[in-house]
Design a protein around this motif. Sequence first.
Motif, PDB file in Angstrom:
ATOM      1  N   GLY A   1       0.830  -1.201   0.000  1.00  8.53           N
ATOM      2  CA  GLY A   1       0.000   0.000   0.000  1.00  8.53           C
ATOM      3  C   GLY A   1       0.862   1.246   0.000  1.00  8.53           C
ATOM      4  N   ALA A   2       0.215   2.398   0.107  1.00 13.14           N
ATOM      5  CA  ALA A   2       0.918   3.670   0.017  1.00 13.14           C
ATOM      6  C   ALA A   2       1.644   4.050   1.304  1.00 13.14           C
TER       7      ALA A   2
ATOM      8  N   GLY B   1      16.029  -6.435   9.415  1.00 15.11           N
ATOM      9  CA  GLY B   1      14.640  -6.247   9.026  1.00 15.11           C
ATOM     10  C   GLY B   1      14.229  -4.816   9.275  1.00 15.11           C
ATOM     11  N   ARG B   2      13.377  -4.297   8.428  1.00 17.52           N
ATOM     12  CA  ARG B   2      12.919  -2.927   8.570  1.00 17.52           C
ATOM     13  C   ARG B   2      11.455  -2.844   8.161  1.00 17.52           C
ATOM     14  N   LEU B   3      10.654  -2.188   8.987  1.00 16.08           N
ATOM     15  CA  LEU B   3       9.268  -1.870   8.662  1.00 16.08           C
ATOM     16  C   LEU B   3       9.137  -0.357   8.624  1.00 16.08           C
ATOM     17  N   MET B   4       8.458   0.153   7.626  1.00 18.51           N
ATOM     18  CA  MET B   4       8.294   1.596   7.471  1.00 18.51           C
ATOM     19  C   MET B   4       6.816   1.928   7.369  1.00 18.51           C
ATOM     20  N   TYR B   5       6.450   2.953   8.071  1.00 21.35           N
ATOM     21  CA  TYR B   5       5.069   3.417   8.028  1.00 21.35           C
ATOM     22  C   TYR B   5       5.080   4.918   7.802  1.00 21.35           C
ATOM     23  N   ALA B   6       4.367   5.389   6.806  1.00 20.77           N
ATOM     24  CA  ALA B   6       4.277   6.817   6.498  1.00 20.77           C
ATOM     25  C   ALA B   6       2.931   7.327   6.996  1.00 20.77           C
ATOM     26  N   TYR B   7       2.986   8.193   7.995  1.00 23.66           N
ATOM     27  CA  TYR B   7       1.763   8.756   8.578  1.00 23.66           C
ATOM     28  C   TYR B   7       1.521  10.132   7.960  1.00 23.66           C
ATOM     29  N   HIS B   8       0.332  10.328   7.462  1.00 23.73           N
ATOM     30  CA  HIS B   8      -0.042  11.619   6.869  1.00 23.73           C
ATOM     31  C   HIS B   8      -1.256  12.143   7.631  1.00 23.73           C
ATOM     32  N   ASN B   9      -1.104  13.323   8.183  1.00 27.88           N
ATOM     33  CA  ASN B   9      -2.216  13.985   8.862  1.00 27.88           C
ATOM     34  C   ASN B   9      -2.801  14.981   7.875  1.00 27.88           C
ATOM     35  N   TRP B  10      -3.880  14.613   7.240  1.00 28.81           N
ATOM     36  CA  TRP B  10      -4.475  15.438   6.207  1.00 28.81           C
ATOM     37  C   TRP B  10      -5.336  16.562   6.779  1.00 28.81           C
TER      38      TRP B  10
END
Length: 169
Positions: A103-104, A158-167
């Motif tokens: 996902g994005a 191992g790496r997990l990335m999460y992009a949080y966008h506060n619209w």
Amino acid sequence: MKNNLFLINPYIRFKGDNYNVTLGANLTSEFGDESRFNVFPSVEADFSLAPEYISLFAGVNGNVRQGSFRNFAKENPYLAPNVRIANSIEKLNVYGGLKGNAGATFGYKVKVFYKQIEGLPLFKNSAFGDNQGGYIPWAFDVVYDGQINKAKHMGLEGRLMYAYHNWLT
């Protein structure tokens, strides 16, 4: 102590819709108190198994890691005076793994590696002075492993990335 590096990394890259291959070399000249010239391979390949979702990557390279009192003191601020500073040489670094997106906003990367290192810096209690039977427990010297036989380092990252966008802002 003088410890300088001059690095050149010539390469050629082949790109396609679902692949990226880089062929090159790492040319490193060490100069200062000691002089040495090293040539290492630098090869990396990345293939998309499912574009934008999962890719397979692998590579092999080598490099010289510059040793400095500043870098060692960042890792261990209790260094003894007059520690010996030397560069470490990654004679071989072989790696591979998976990376991609779900996902994005969510990404991941899993990598396994194997390294052969000459001159791997390690810290040990300092033998400076006559306190505590010749050792000072609050001061450390730098010793180098792999001078005769290369030190071997295997690992899994191992790496997990999460992009949080506060619209709402």
